[in-house]
Design a protein around this motif. Structure first.
Motif, PDB file in Angstrom:
ATOM      1  N   THR A  51       0.759  -1.240   0.089  1.00  0.00           N
ATOM      2  CA  THR A  51      -0.104   0.142  -0.041  1.00  0.00           C
ATOM      3  C   THR A  51       0.915   1.102   0.037  1.00  0.00           C
ATOM      4  O   THR A  51       2.166   1.175   0.298  1.00  0.00           O
ATOM      5  N   GLU A  52       0.404   2.251  -0.201  1.00  0.00           N
ATOM      6  CA  GLU A  52       1.057   3.700  -0.386  1.00  0.00           C
ATOM      7  C   GLU A  52       1.389   4.106   0.945  1.00  0.00           C
ATOM      8  O   GLU A  52       2.451   4.651   1.199  1.00  0.00           O
ATOM      9  N   GLU A  53       0.716   3.783   1.940  1.00  0.00           N
ATOM     10  CA  GLU A  53       0.892   3.944   3.518  1.00  0.00           C
ATOM     11  C   GLU A  53       1.936   2.937   4.081  1.00  0.00           C
ATOM     12  O   GLU A  53       2.583   3.577   5.013  1.00  0.00           O
ATOM     13  N   ALA A  54       1.929   2.044   3.727  1.00  0.00           N
ATOM     14  CA  ALA A  54       3.133   0.997   4.200  1.00  0.00           C
ATOM     15  C   ALA A  54       4.525   1.433   4.468  1.00  0.00           C
ATOM     16  O   ALA A  54       5.104   1.180   5.392  1.00  0.00           O
ATOM     17  N   PRO A  55       5.157   1.897   3.456  1.00  0.00           N
ATOM     18  CA  PRO A  55       6.505   2.266   3.486  1.00  0.00           C
ATOM     19  C   PRO A  55       6.809   3.220   4.611  1.00  0.00           C
ATOM     20  O   PRO A  55       7.938   3.264   5.211  1.00  0.00           O
ATOM     21  N   ARG A  56       5.964   4.068   5.188  1.00  0.00           N
ATOM     22  CA  ARG A  56       6.155   4.919   6.191  1.00  0.00           C
ATOM     23  C   ARG A  56       6.211   4.195   7.446  1.00  0.00           C
ATOM     24  O   ARG A  56       7.061   4.218   8.411  1.00  0.00           O
ATOM     25  N   ILE A  57       5.196   2.859   7.891  1.00  0.00           N
ATOM     26  CA  ILE A  57       5.676   1.981   8.677  1.00  0.00           C
ATOM     27  C   ILE A  57       6.951   1.504   8.474  1.00  0.00           C
ATOM     28  O   ILE A  57       7.753   1.182   9.875  1.00  0.00           O
ATOM     29  N   PRO A 213      -9.744  -2.510  -4.883  1.00  0.00           N
ATOM     30  CA  PRO A 213      -9.162  -1.904  -5.982  1.00  0.00           C
ATOM     31  C   PRO A 213      -8.033  -1.235  -6.001  1.00  0.00           C
ATOM     32  O   PRO A 213      -7.736  -0.596  -5.090  1.00  0.00           O
ATOM     33  N   LYS A 214      -7.140  -1.641  -6.927  1.00  0.00           N
ATOM     34  CA  LYS A 214      -5.620  -1.046  -6.954  1.00  0.00           C
ATOM     35  C   LYS A 214      -5.597   0.373  -7.268  1.00  0.00           C
ATOM     36  O   LYS A 214      -6.272   0.708  -8.155  1.00  0.00           O
ATOM     37  N   GLY A 215      -4.942   1.253  -6.651  1.00  0.00           N
ATOM     38  CA  GLY A 215      -4.645   2.448  -7.128  1.00  0.00           C
ATOM     39  C   GLY A 215      -5.855   3.488  -6.254  1.00  0.00           C
ATOM     40  O   GLY A 215      -5.676   4.655  -6.689  1.00  0.00           O
ATOM     41  N   GLU A 216      -6.797   2.973  -5.624  1.00  0.00           N
ATOM     42  CA  GLU A 216      -7.707   3.871  -5.104  1.00  0.00           C
ATOM     43  C   GLU A 216      -7.822   3.770  -3.688  1.00  0.00           C
ATOM     44  O   GLU A 216      -7.923   2.385  -3.072  1.00  0.00           O
ATOM     45  N   LYS A 217      -8.103   5.079  -2.891  1.00  0.00           N
ATOM     46  CA  LYS A 217      -8.104   4.961  -1.805  1.00  0.00           C
ATOM     47  C   LYS A 217      -9.272   4.124  -0.973  1.00  0.00           C
ATOM     48  O   LYS A 217     -10.476   4.333  -1.514  1.00  0.00           O
ATOM     49  N   VAL A 233      -4.295  -7.027   8.056  1.00  0.00           N
ATOM     50  CA  VAL A 233      -3.544  -7.516   6.806  1.00  0.00           C
ATOM     51  C   VAL A 233      -2.411  -7.478   6.706  1.00  0.00           C
ATOM     52  O   VAL A 233      -1.332  -6.375   6.880  1.00  0.00           O
ATOM     53  N   VAL A 234      -1.554  -8.496   6.648  1.00  0.00           N
ATOM     54  CA  VAL A 234      -0.108  -8.751   7.017  1.00  0.00           C
ATOM     55  C   VAL A 234       0.757  -7.572   6.144  1.00  0.00           C
ATOM     56  O   VAL A 234       1.578  -6.943   6.749  1.00  0.00           O
ATOM     57  N   PRO A 235       0.787  -8.010   4.825  1.00  0.00           N
ATOM     58  CA  PRO A 235       1.813  -6.827   3.930  1.00  0.00           C
ATOM     59  C   PRO A 235       1.114  -5.451   3.913  1.00  0.00           C
ATOM     60  O   PRO A 235       1.832  -4.504   3.460  1.00  0.00           O
ATOM     61  N   PHE A 236      -0.053  -4.982   4.761  1.00  0.00           N
ATOM     62  CA  PHE A 236      -0.274  -3.783   4.821  1.00  0.00           C
ATOM     63  C   PHE A 236       0.499  -3.001   5.758  1.00  0.00           C
ATOM     64  O   PHE A 236       0.560  -1.790   6.237  1.00  0.00           O
ATOM     65  N   LEU A 237       1.232  -4.013   6.619  1.00  0.00           N
ATOM     66  CA  LEU A 237       2.265  -3.667   7.839  1.00  0.00           C
ATOM     67  C   LEU A 237       1.494  -2.677   8.940  1.00  0.00           C
ATOM     68  O   LEU A 237       1.702  -1.975   9.784  1.00  0.00           O
ATOM     69  N   PRO A 254      -4.187   0.349  -2.002  1.00  0.00           N
ATOM     70  CA  PRO A 254      -3.260  -0.851  -2.362  1.00  0.00           C
ATOM     71  C   PRO A 254      -2.581  -0.438  -3.836  1.00  0.00           C
ATOM     72  O   PRO A 254      -2.966   0.429  -4.779  1.00  0.00           O
ATOM     73  N   THR A 255      -1.425  -0.819  -3.770  1.00  0.00           N
ATOM     74  CA  THR A 255      -0.367  -0.373  -4.815  1.00  0.00           C
ATOM     75  C   THR A 255       0.053  -1.883  -5.786  1.00  0.00           C
ATOM     76  O   THR A 255       0.707  -1.831  -6.672  1.00  0.00           O
ATOM     77  N   GLN A 256      -0.362  -2.814  -5.043  1.00  0.00           N
ATOM     78  CA  GLN A 256       0.005  -4.270  -5.866  1.00  0.00           C
ATOM     79  C   GLN A 256      -1.148  -5.164  -5.865  1.00  0.00           C
ATOM     80  O   GLN A 256      -1.809  -5.398  -4.933  1.00  0.00           O
ATOM     81  N   GLU A 257      -1.453  -5.772  -6.980  1.00  0.00           N
ATOM     82  CA  GLU A 257      -2.652  -6.836  -7.433  1.00  0.00           C
ATOM     83  C   GLU A 257      -2.145  -8.109  -6.679  1.00  0.00           C
ATOM     84  O   GLU A 257      -0.767  -8.371  -6.540  1.00  0.00           O
ATOM     85  N   GLY A 258      -2.897  -8.903  -6.136  1.00  0.00           N
ATOM     86  CA  GLY A 258      -2.756 -10.140  -5.520  1.00  0.00           C
ATOM     87  C   GLY A 258      -3.573 -10.635  -4.449  1.00  0.00           C
ATOM     88  O   GLY A 258      -4.481  -9.763  -4.082  1.00  0.00           O
ATOM     89  N   THR A 259      -3.344 -11.707  -3.913  1.00  0.00           N
ATOM     90  CA  THR A 259      -4.075 -12.105  -2.629  1.00  0.00           C
ATOM     91  C   THR A 259      -3.414 -12.421  -1.478  1.00  0.00           C
ATOM     92  O   THR A 259      -2.122 -12.873  -1.791  1.00  0.00           O
TER      93      THR A 259
END
Length: 321
Positions: A51-57, A213-217, A233-237, A254-259
């Protein structure tokens, strides 16, 4: 035997074992290193952010580890220095000088921890405020409902062919008005609700699947029907408590498609370990198609969101705004 001779004989077994211990440690380090991807090392155990927010974490996590490492090296260095240069002499047995206090050193180990804690507190408070900041009109809103022992997802969206209004729907009465103010107008909505036996049809992973949806808040409005849960959600950090009688909320893009895997991170009872779910990030077009699929299945409207907040709690929250 002299005391010195006794000391030397007692040290010999330890000297013989030292090479064995070092060899075993080297084998262990190299064996584990074979299966470790060193590209992941900078994340220090964290999964890849999606996600766009996760790198801050992630940055806060890395900074905390860096500060801990510097502190650890300093403490280890002082311990080793004291052990080597202030060890007991083999030739002279004497009582060393007794120092009752040392004001500079005492001031140092009082002020330094305060500085460290203050710096960590500043960056934590700064990032927390940014991560919990809500935009006026998010592109999508999902009411995440926690209950023993699974999850439900109310998609607060205007879906073609579905009538209703999320702002007045009785099943969403537990959600405070300050969150409903940002609900889209005349959003009949659709829902998905799981049980512990539900599985993702593509991956086979247990739990219901939340589509995003990818790329939408997306704003998550978290409510509980029974006890305290935690939406993680684990990869949301990032995770946040789902509390009965109190509504929490946060937003991600979200910035990456996948499950991806999600779970309850709060011990909530005997089947806590079964409170699993999946998050499927797809294109905006596929997301809208999924909402239509839920409507075609008859999953229109909303499931009960949870326990309503008391009036004192509602008023207290209004004062904070």
């Amino acid at each position: 035997m002299s005391p010195n001779g006794s000391d030397r004989s007692s040290r010999r077994p330890m000297r013989r074992k030292l090479p064995q211990v070092l060899t075993a440690g080297l084998i262990l380090a190299t064996a584990t290193g074979c299966s470790y991807n060193w590209k992941d090392f900078p994340r220090l155990g964290m999964p890849t952010p999606v996600t766009e927010e996760a790198p801050r974490i992630l940055s806060l996590w890395q900074g905390s580890w860096a500060a801990a490492l510097v502190t650890g090296i300093l403490v280890w260095g002082l311990i080793i220095w004291a052990a080597i240069f202030h060890r007991r002499s083999r030739t002279k047995v004497e009582v060393p000088p007794q120092t009752r206090y040392n004001m500079p050193i005492e001031a140092l180990y009082t002020v330094t921890p305060l500085i460290i804690v203050s710096v960590l507190f500043y960056f934590t408070a700064r990032d927390e405020s940014k991560l919990l900041e809500l935009t006026p009109k998010p592109a999508h809103t999902v009411n995440v409902v926690g209950y023993q022992w699974s999850w439900g997802f109310n998609y607060v969206e205007g879906v073609p062919g579905v009538t209703g209004d999320a702002k007045t729907d009785k099943n969403l009465a537990a959600i405070p008005d300050k969150f409903k103010a940002d609900f889209p107008a005349n959003a009949g909505g659709v829902y998905d609700a799981g049980i512990p036996g539900t599985r993702n049809p593509q991956t086979g992973n247990p739990g219901p699947t939340l589509w995003l949806p990818k790329g939408e808040k997306v704003r998550f409005v978290l409510t509980s029907r029974d006890v305290i849960h935690s939406f993680w959600v684990v990869p949301f950090l990032m995770k946040q408590d789902v509390i009965p009688g109190h509504t929490n909320s946060f937003e991600v893009t979200p910035t990456q498609e996948g499950t991806f895997l999600g779970k309850c991170a709060e011990l909530c009872g005997v089947d806590h370990s079964r409170m699993l779910f999946n998050v499927k990030v797809v294109s905006p077009e596929r997301y809208q198609a999924h909402l239509k699929e839920l409507a075609a299945k008859g999953q229109t409207g909303y499931i009960p969101s949870g326990i309503a907040q008391t009036d004192p709690a509602r008023n207290a929250e209004k004062k904070k705004l």
